[in-house]
Write a protein that holds these residues in place. Structure first.
Motif, PDB file in Angstrom:
ATOM      1  N   TRP A 159      59.699   9.086  -5.649  1.00  0.00           N
ATOM      2  CA  TRP A 159      60.332   9.008  -4.327  1.00  0.00           C
ATOM      3  C   TRP A 159      59.549   8.176  -3.331  1.00  0.00           C
ATOM      4  O   TRP A 159      60.106   7.638  -2.378  1.00  0.00           O
ATOM      5  CB  TRP A 159      60.562  10.401  -3.761  1.00  0.00           C
TER       6      TRP A 159
ATOM      7  N   ALA B  48      65.224  16.076  -6.539  1.00  0.00           N
ATOM      8  CA  ALA B  48      65.401  15.378  -5.268  1.00  0.00           C
ATOM      9  C   ALA B  48      64.343  15.690  -4.214  1.00  0.00           C
ATOM     10  O   ALA B  48      64.155  14.901  -3.292  1.00  0.00           O
ATOM     11  CB  ALA B  48      66.787  15.693  -4.700  1.00  0.00           C
ATOM     12  N   CYS B  49      63.676  16.822  -4.338  1.00  0.00           N
ATOM     13  CA  CYS B  49      62.782  17.226  -3.241  1.00  0.00           C
ATOM     14  C   CYS B  49      61.359  17.538  -3.686  1.00  0.00           C
ATOM     15  O   CYS B  49      60.402  17.214  -3.000  1.00  0.00           O
ATOM     16  CB  CYS B  49      63.327  18.477  -2.534  1.00  0.00           C
ATOM     17  N   PRO B 121      66.883  15.684   6.087  1.00  0.00           N
ATOM     18  CA  PRO B 121      67.368  14.671   5.132  1.00  0.00           C
ATOM     19  C   PRO B 121      68.736  14.075   5.495  1.00  0.00           C
ATOM     20  O   PRO B 121      69.238  13.232   4.775  1.00  0.00           O
ATOM     21  CB  PRO B 121      67.474  15.441   3.807  1.00  0.00           C
ATOM     22  N   HIS B 136      68.811  11.762   2.496  1.00  0.00           N
ATOM     23  CA  HIS B 136      69.356  12.297   1.250  1.00  0.00           C
ATOM     24  C   HIS B 136      70.831  12.665   1.393  1.00  0.00           C
ATOM     25  O   HIS B 136      71.543  12.728   0.402  1.00  0.00           O
ATOM     26  CB  HIS B 136      68.569  13.535   0.801  1.00  0.00           C
ATOM     27  N   TYR B 137      71.255  12.983   2.616  1.00  0.00           N
ATOM     28  CA  TYR B 137      72.668  13.291   2.854  1.00  0.00           C
ATOM     29  C   TYR B 137      73.208  12.267   3.845  1.00  0.00           C
ATOM     30  O   TYR B 137      72.742  12.199   4.978  1.00  0.00           O
ATOM     31  CB  TYR B 137      72.868  14.678   3.468  1.00  0.00           C
ATOM     32  N   VAL B 171      71.589  12.757  -8.825  1.00  0.00           N
ATOM     33  CA  VAL B 171      70.153  12.415  -8.800  1.00  0.00           C
ATOM     34  C   VAL B 171      69.496  12.445 -10.169  1.00  0.00           C
ATOM     35  O   VAL B 171      68.357  11.985 -10.323  1.00  0.00           O
ATOM     36  CB  VAL B 171      69.344  13.346  -7.851  1.00  0.00           C
TER      37      VAL B 171
END
Lengths: 187, 173
Positions: A159, B48-49, B121, B136-137, B171
């Motif tokens: 990331w 994703a996180c 996000p 992310h959103y 993802v």
């Protein structure tokens, strides 16, 4: 006379305070500290594309730390197996960024590879580990490594990190998945 | 006697109707439900996180454990994850720590959409705020946003499942 001496002493004291304050400002930056914390290079190469295999390259060759050139978009070391100390020569590292752009890099004799964003610089010969790209990588990245018929696909995404070794420290444990490798074990 | 047949048909149709209503369940979960975290939300967080370069980093706010990222103990990762070796599943203690991490950043006014895990996000154009880890959103209808929001506020279980599955698919490497 007394007043003159007191005035001179005050100026001297002020000067001393200024010098101390300035030297505090010139002290070690967080980026310098990060680079210094790597400790001495234990390998046989002082500089160049073969030095510091397995170290987090962008701690020094990053955009926050301007003294070591070139700076890398992404860099790391690929090993043959999880426990092998010898880097994998000629491994192919495939990187796909968030825009879908795919970049293929090849590791050098000690397993190092590094992506350099444009410009000019050294280490551009064949099999030196350097790959020149045009434009910055857009994160997240999907990565796989291949050597011969052995392939490893990274199960997660990158990331933001630019040095493989900052997450893939050789000490396997709670905060590291161990080195980047291509083969499960020695043949 | 003749009336028995229509009655049976009626019963049969009634049963089928019952099955149909189960398929379209409106069962709500409790906010931050532990089971749903493990089965639906955590797989998205894993990718994703919670990577080691983001919320899996030891000094990051909202530090999260994940199978591929940070583990609570060295003994939980005794061999590298690879094509042939799957990671050890998260322990109950790690999942609970993640659940508590989300509770810890809940704002005092507890307005659902003002949870930092939803705001940070989210794209600024959709009302979000700056997030070092990027957007992310894209909007409040993004499956990942709805997945996380549903879990945080206790939405309809089936809807959360659908949204989280879509978010995970987007993802997954």
């Amino acid at each position: 006379m007394d007043a003159v001496m007191r005035s001179g002493a005050t100026r001297g004291l002020l000067g001393l305070i200024l010098v101390c304050a300035a030297s505090a400002c010139i002290g070690v930056s967080p980026e310098q500290r990060l680079a210094q914390d790597l400790g001495p290079d234990t390998g046989p190469y002082d500089t160049g594309p073969y030095h510091r295999a397995g170290f987090p390259c962008t701690n020094c060759h990053g955009d926050l730390w301007w003294q070591d050139h070139p700076t890398f978009e992404l860099a790391g070391t690929v090993y043959r197996t999880p426990t092998d100390d010898q880097g994998q020569d000629g491994a192919v590292v495939s990187i796909q960024d968030a825009t879908g752009k795919t970049i293929t890099a090849q590791t050098n004799a000690v397993g190092n590879f590094f992506l350099v964003n444009g410009g000019t610089g050294t280490f551009r010969g064949s099999n030196q580990g350097s790959t020149v790209i045009s434009g910055a990588l857009v994160y997240p990245l999907r990565v796989s490594v291949k050597a011969g018929s052995a392939v490893q696909q990274m199960r997660g995404l990158i990331w933001r990190e630019r040095s493989c070794a900052n997450c893939h420290d050789k000490r396997l444990g709670a905060g590291s998945n161990g080195r980047v490798f291509v083969q499960e074990s020695s043949p | 006697m003749k009336a028995t047949v229509p009655a049976c048909v009626c019963l049969l149709l009634g049963s089928l109707g019952g099955c149909s209503s189960v398929a379209q369940s409106t069962e709500h979960i409790t906010p931050r439900d532990a089971t749903l975290l493990a089965t639906h939300v955590q797989p998205y967080l894993d990718i994703a996180c919670a990577s080691l370069d983001c919320h899996g980093a030891g000094d990051r706010p909202l530090r999260l454990y994940s199978e591929l990222g940070r583990r609570a103990d060295n003994s939980l990762r005794t061999q590298p994850v690879s094509n042939q070796h799957d990671p050890q599943p998260l322990t109950a203690a790690e999942l609970e720590a993640n659940r508590q991490a989300f509770a810890a950043i809940e704002l005092a006014d507890s307005t659902p959409d003002r949870h930092l895990a939803l705001l940070k996000p989210l794209a600024a154009s959709a009302g979000g705020m700056h997030h070092v880890g990027g957007v992310h959103y894209q909007s409040k209808t993004d499956p990942a946003y709805l997945c996380l929001r549903g879990w945080l506020v206790g939405d309809i279980k089936q809807d959360i499942g659908t949204m989280c599955a879509q978010a995970n698919a987007a993802v997954k490497p």
